[in-house]
Design a protein around this motif. Structure first.
Motif, PDB file in Angstrom:
ATOM      1  N   THR A 142     -37.933   8.913  82.874  1.00 41.37           N
ATOM      2  CA  THR A 142     -37.329   8.601  81.510  1.00 41.37           C
ATOM      3  C   THR A 142     -37.869   8.232  80.555  1.00 41.37           C
ATOM      4  O   THR A 142     -37.453   7.709  79.762  1.00 41.37           O
ATOM      5  CB  THR A 142     -35.954   7.670  82.557  1.00 41.37           C
ATOM      6  OG1 THR A 142     -36.372   6.926  82.933  1.00 41.37           O
ATOM      7  CG2 THR A 142     -34.927   8.343  83.024  1.00 41.37           C
ATOM      8  N   LEU A 149     -34.823  12.301  79.338  1.00 37.74           N
ATOM      9  CA  LEU A 149     -36.434  10.967  78.788  1.00 37.74           C
ATOM     10  C   LEU A 149     -35.344  10.184  77.387  1.00 37.74           C
ATOM     11  O   LEU A 149     -34.938  10.792  76.883  1.00 37.74           O
ATOM     12  CB  LEU A 149     -37.525  11.785  77.547  1.00 37.74           C
ATOM     13  CG  LEU A 149     -38.540  11.274  77.719  1.00 37.74           C
ATOM     14  CD1 LEU A 149     -38.822  10.771  78.699  1.00 37.74           C
ATOM     15  CD2 LEU A 149     -39.503  12.416  76.975  1.00 37.74           C
ATOM     16  N   VAL A 166     -39.937   6.679  75.071  1.00 38.44           N
ATOM     17  CA  VAL A 166     -41.384   7.200  74.414  1.00 38.44           C
ATOM     18  C   VAL A 166     -42.094   6.441  73.984  1.00 38.44           C
ATOM     19  O   VAL A 166     -41.307   6.102  72.667  1.00 38.44           O
ATOM     20  CB  VAL A 166     -41.457   8.692  73.771  1.00 38.44           C
ATOM     21  CG1 VAL A 166     -42.801   9.100  73.545  1.00 38.44           C
ATOM     22  CG2 VAL A 166     -40.454   9.580  74.352  1.00 38.44           C
TER      23      VAL A 166
END
Length: 90
Positions: free
Chosen positions: A33, A60, A63
């Protein structure tokens, strides 16, 4: 790995080739994730590969790509990937 949810890869010199390999692995991962990819020398080619993986990844949510060498072409690919990715929130 089906239990890994977060990975911190910052400052590892991954570069474009490493990012391509990571992106391939991301295609078959549904548990990750969060990923920290800060300061890895990732450029347009690595970002294009990552963007392709994002198009089909639905796990995900976070980021971090700060302090890389991503240029116009890489950001264009990322922007296009965001059109079909509904899981990323940050």
């Amino acid at each position: 790995n089906s239990s890994l949810t977060s990975v911190d890869l910052r400052s590892n010199g991954i570069g474009d080739e490493g990012m391509k390999a990571f992106s391939e692995a991301l295609n078959s991962n549904s548990s990750l994730t969060s990923v920290d990819l800060r300061s890895n020398g990732i450029g347009d080619e690595g970002m294009k590969a990552f963007s392709e993986a994002l198009k089909s990844n639905s796990s995900l949510t976070s980021v971090d790509l700060r302090s890389n060498g991503i240029g116009d072409e890489g950001m264009k690919a990322f922007s296009e990937a965001l059109e079909s990715n509904s899981s990323l929130t940050s």
